[in-house]
Design an enzyme around this catalytic site. Sequence first.
Site, PDB file in Angstrom:
ATOM      1  N   TYR A  64      50.291  29.701  64.367  1.00 16.78           N
ATOM      2  CA  TYR A  64      49.322  28.700  64.779  1.00 16.78           C
ATOM      3  C   TYR A  64      48.646  29.117  66.090  1.00 16.78           C
ATOM      4  O   TYR A  64      49.193  28.945  67.180  1.00 16.78           O
ATOM      5  CB  TYR A  64      49.991  27.336  64.973  1.00 16.78           C
ATOM      6  CG  TYR A  64      50.722  26.804  63.764  1.00 16.78           C
ATOM      7  CD1 TYR A  64      50.437  27.248  62.474  1.00 16.78           C
ATOM      8  CD2 TYR A  64      51.716  25.840  63.904  1.00 16.78           C
ATOM      9  CE1 TYR A  64      51.116  26.751  61.373  1.00 16.78           C
ATOM     10  CE2 TYR A  64      52.386  25.325  62.802  1.00 16.78           C
ATOM     11  CZ  TYR A  64      52.089  25.795  61.541  1.00 16.78           C
ATOM     12  OH  TYR A  64      52.770  25.303  60.447  1.00 16.78           O
ATOM     13  N   HIS A 149      58.799  31.799  57.637  1.00 14.85           N
ATOM     14  CA  HIS A 149      57.455  31.277  57.387  1.00 14.85           C
ATOM     15  C   HIS A 149      56.799  31.997  56.208  1.00 14.85           C
ATOM     16  O   HIS A 149      56.425  33.156  56.310  1.00 14.85           O
ATOM     17  CB  HIS A 149      56.599  31.448  58.651  1.00 14.85           C
ATOM     18  CG  HIS A 149      55.401  30.553  58.691  1.00 14.85           C
ATOM     19  ND1 HIS A 149      54.553  30.502  59.769  1.00 14.85           N
ATOM     20  CD2 HIS A 149      54.914  29.661  57.798  1.00 14.85           C
ATOM     21  CE1 HIS A 149      53.597  29.627  59.536  1.00 14.85           C
ATOM     22  NE2 HIS A 149      53.793  29.116  58.340  1.00 14.85           N
TER      23      HIS A 149
END
Length: 335
Positions: A64, A149
Amino acid sequence: MREDQRSQRMPSARLRTGTPLTRFGLGGAQLGNLGRVTSDEQARSAVDTAWDHGSRLFDTAPHYGLGYSERRLGALLADRPRDEYVLSTKAGRTLIPQPHAEGQLDGGGFAVPAAYRREFDFSRGAILRGVEASMDRLGVDRLDIVYLHDPDDHWDQASQEGIGALTELREQGVVNAVGVGMNQSALPARFVRETDIDVVMLAGRYTLLEQPALADLLPAALARGVGVVNVGVYNSGLLAHPRVAADATYDYVPAPPALIARANAIADVCEDFGIDLPTAAMQFSLRHPAVTSVVLGCRDGGQVAAGIERLEAVIDDGLWGALIMRGLLPDGVFG
């Protein structure tokens, strides 16, 4: 933390490691400038509003904003008692410096300089280095949850080296709980069955619109005592408004007409019960017993407050039966 603040904390569910997860958590993608710049004032209001409403679950990732979300969230939580909140991040997308990219913007969907590129790497060394780098950016010496992830295309390495590295950190007390985060349910179910994980972050696969996780992940999680944190509960925009527009998105691309029609049919039933579509979507996301929490990505305090208000609204339980009767939800949808 004042006693009156502590008494206002939301109800929590505990992972098998004892980690308490409030039923609402703040997702940090927008803090990393997802899509466009989030101002410092907006970011602070998001964290403050979540905290003031009793939420103590905060999620982020190196992906992010190429680390920006982690740095920003860490700074915004720095004055909070560390034992009073649960902090999760992710590993497996290594940030590789790109000094030649000066002046360029990230091509991964975040409005930040392209100072790094992302590289999938679920090897033991990469995971250990990645977790250490995340703690440095967050300014903490331990993490409550670390997810691998999006290891969708890396089962062998992720299930062996990646989970093995996180398990080492769990045994050392650096990490309290370990898991995986993906936009599908089949592979997370395999992680639940075949590895020693504590939690899954599931994106978009148990929502008011669709529930493929009912066939694999959710029963496996219940059987193994693994928690499920539900995210993407609006299906990336399709369920985010009371009526579904023709240009709505689904999984971050334009939604097919058939899905738009189905979502509007669900909205019709919601309106019959005096509830709007996003409120029903939020509440549905927590109704299965395997689901511990919902994490919502928010850009500012207004979005946080709206999400929590939807979660706490009073809904006539007859809504769910009506949706089942009309074929818009399957029997057994709540486990």
